[in-house]
Structures are given as C-alpha cells and as structure tokens.
Scaffold this active site. Sequence first.
Site, mmCIF file in Angstrom:
data_model
loop_
_atom_site.group_PDB
_atom_site.id
_atom_site.type_symbol
_atom_site.label_atom_id
_atom_site.label_comp_id
_atom_site.label_asym_id
_atom_site.label_seq_id
_atom_site.Cartn_x
_atom_site.Cartn_y
_atom_site.Cartn_z
ATOM 1 N N SER A 35 4.737 29.916 -95.060
ATOM 2 C CA SER A 35 5.854 29.798 -95.996
ATOM 3 C C SER A 35 6.566 28.445 -95.870
ATOM 4 O O SER A 35 7.010 27.880 -96.883
ATOM 5 C CB SER A 35 6.849 30.949 -95.776
ATOM 6 N N ASP A 89 2.572 20.829 -90.894
ATOM 7 C CA ASP A 89 2.270 22.270 -90.847
ATOM 8 C C ASP A 89 3.430 23.005 -90.184
ATOM 9 O O ASP A 89 4.246 22.390 -89.482
ATOM 10 C CB ASP A 89 0.960 22.477 -90.043
ATOM 11 N N GLY A 90 3.471 24.295 -90.404
ATOM 12 C CA GLY A 90 4.465 25.138 -89.747
ATOM 13 C C GLY A 90 3.981 25.562 -88.367
ATOM 14 O O GLY A 90 2.924 25.139 -87.895
ATOM 15 N N ALA A 91 4.771 26.409 -87.712
ATOM 16 C CA ALA A 91 4.377 26.967 -86.410
ATOM 17 C C ALA A 91 5.094 28.290 -86.222
ATOM 18 O O ALA A 91 6.132 28.542 -86.835
ATOM 19 C CB ALA A 91 4.734 26.012 -85.282
ATOM 20 N N LYS A 102 0.306 28.952 -83.139
ATOM 21 C CA LYS A 102 0.071 28.988 -84.577
ATOM 22 C C LYS A 102 -0.947 30.081 -84.893
ATOM 23 O O LYS A 102 -1.605 30.597 -84.015
ATOM 24 C CB LYS A 102 -0.458 27.637 -85.085
ATOM 25 N N GLY A 103 -1.025 30.423 -86.176
ATOM 26 C CA GLY A 103 -2.022 31.392 -86.604
ATOM 27 C C GLY A 103 -1.433 32.693 -87.112
ATOM 28 O O GLY A 103 -2.172 33.615 -87.447
ATOM 29 N N GLY A 104 -0.081 32.730 -87.185
ATOM 30 C CA GLY A 104 0.550 33.930 -87.746
ATOM 31 C C GLY A 104 0.051 34.219 -89.151
ATOM 32 O O GLY A 104 -0.035 35.375 -89.568
ATOM 33 N N GLU A 111 -6.420 24.910 -89.442
ATOM 34 C CA GLU A 111 -5.208 24.157 -89.080
ATOM 35 C C GLU A 111 -5.460 23.280 -87.854
ATOM 36 O O GLU A 111 -5.023 22.125 -87.801
ATOM 37 C CB GLU A 111 -4.054 25.124 -88.807
ATOM 38 N N LYS A 129 12.205 29.168 -84.306
ATOM 39 C CA LYS A 129 10.852 29.045 -83.746
ATOM 40 C C LYS A 129 10.850 28.348 -82.378
ATOM 41 O O LYS A 129 9.813 28.297 -81.709
ATOM 42 C CB LYS A 129 9.955 28.250 -84.709
HETATM 43 C C1 5RP Z 1 -0.480 29.969 -90.355
HETATM 44 C C2 5RP Z 1 0.477 29.356 -89.407
HETATM 45 C C3 5RP Z 1 1.862 29.121 -89.896
HETATM 46 O O1 5RP Z 1 2.136 27.775 -89.828
HETATM 47 C C4 5RP Z 1 2.819 29.887 -89.034
HETATM 48 O O2 5RP Z 1 2.443 31.264 -89.068
HETATM 49 C C5 5RP Z 1 4.261 29.738 -89.515
HETATM 50 O O3 5RP Z 1 4.405 30.364 -90.753
HETATM 51 P P1 5RP Z 1 5.773 30.357 -91.556
HETATM 52 O O4 5RP Z 1 6.048 28.956 -91.942
HETATM 53 O O5 5RP Z 1 5.507 31.262 -92.726
HETATM 54 O O6 5RP Z 1 6.838 30.918 -90.638
HETATM 55 O O7 5RP Z 1 0.168 29.032 -88.293
HETATM 56 O O8 5RP Z 1 -1.713 30.230 -89.738
#
Ligand code: 5RP
Length: 260
Positions: A35, A89-91, A102-104, A111, A129
């Site tokens: 997201s 990228d997010g985390a 990562k990997g949620g 990634e 986070k």
């Molecule tokens: C996807 C990820 C995302 O970057 C991680 O899960 C964070 O997601 P979000 O920005 O929705 O909190 O690793 O595989």
Amino acid sequence: MTGELSPIDKAKFVAAKRAVDFIEDGMRVGLGTGSTAAWMVRCLGELVREDGLKISGVPTSTRTAELARQVGINVLTLDEAKWLDVTIDGADEFDADLNLIKGGGGALLQEKIVATASDQMIVIADVAKEVANLGAFPLPIEVIPFGWQTTKALVEEMLISLDVLGRDASLRMNGDAPFVTDEGNHILDLHLNRIANPRQLALVVNQIPGVVENGLFIDICDVVVIGHGDGKVEVRDINAGTVEEDVIDFVESDNLFADI
Ligand code: 5RP
C-alpha cells in the site's frame, strides 16, 4: 478529500511523496509492492504526466506493474533494464541498522532481486514500522510447492538451534487455498516474535532445500523515509549518517486522491 485518509494512510502517503524527490530524469527505478509503494507509484505517475519526468520503472509484482502502466510509467522488465539507479519499496519492519522484514504482501522474491540490482534502496514506511528488534511481524519465506510440508518441518527444526522467541511456521492462505506468489510458490510465515541474529537466520534458512528466499533484507536498504500522520517526514540515510525532517503539504496533491 484528504480528510478521508486515516492517519496511517497519511503517514504512508507523505513518506511516498517525499521519497519521489530522489527521482531524476533518465533514472531506472525499481517499484515496490504494497500500500505504501502504491502511493509512491501514483506520485511518480503524477510527475510523469504533469511534469514530464522521464523514467522507466521495474515493478516487483504483477499488481505494481498494472498500477504503473495505469498511471503512465514506462514499464521495463529487470532483464531489459539490467541495473537500476534506485528502488523505492515499503517494509513490514525496519530496525536502527535499516535491516528489514518484507514480504507481507507476498512479493519478497522479486522485491529482493530488484532491490539488490539497484545502486540504492529507499524504504518508505509509516512510523509504526520501526522496531528495536526484528521479528514481531511474522517472517515470510517463499518455498516451492513441491514437498512444502517437509520444507516447513525442516525450517521448524532449524529454528530450534537459533535465538528466537517463537518457532511456529504457518502456510499463508488465500481463502481456502494456499497463497500463490507471482512465481507460483507458497509463503510460510514464521512466528518468531524476536530475532536475535537476523543476519544468521537469513543465511541459514536459505540453505534448506525448498526455500527460495526469505523476507529479511540485511544491508540492502540505504535510506528510510518515515511518514507520520500529521504530515511530518524523517529521512534517515544510513551511509551518510544524516537525518532530515520535513513536512509534506497534503493540499497540493489533492488530485492524487481523486479516485481513492
Ligand atoms: C510486500 C512488502 C510490502 O512492502 C510490505 O508488506 C509493506 O506493505 P504496506 O506498505 O502495505 O504496509 O514487502 O511484499
């Protein structure tokens, strides 16, 4: 329009908005998944459409690829781009050394490949986070479907010798069926609660046959942009040892929220 965003979404948005300041004409940019990364793709799309920013993006999932095309970003595969200037990228978690879980969202494999093929990785995250120790968020590992139950048993056995506070692994589901990644694999979520030595775990778990990759990103992230619900952002650069603060104005970006 912005009043409809929750504080957590505002935090994600401002982190994304600040991070795209790093992007310059001609760059090849890795586009993360999730997201927060989706906000970043929208912000980049706005710069491409309205300011004529010329970039190519390498998405880390089919859903990011779809969004990137929708917002007008020129999409390349990693093999076409070969090497990237930066990945944003997010985390799910980051610690003081900018090591990550990562990997949620289930995209950890692409990634990690994309971030590793980049001169710089910038993580964008809401302030929740940040953790003192990685591991409260279940650690995703990508496993091939063949023999996944045996792989799970081997992973749980391996965990006995490591300094973690929990040792259960669960197969990620999508409704009644196992979740399937873009590469056709499954995800095991490891409920470890606290990982004393993430570097060791990242190396050891990848030795188990059937494990494709794990969601620990060690020494990959260079910069974290941390968003707060009130518009404040903090930019921490681990290599330069610098910390900068900014405040992002929501109003100027109103059109980004139009279709939310
Ligand atoms: C996807 C990820 C995302 O970057 C991680 O899960 C964070 O997601 P979000 O920005 O929705 O909190 O690793 O595989």
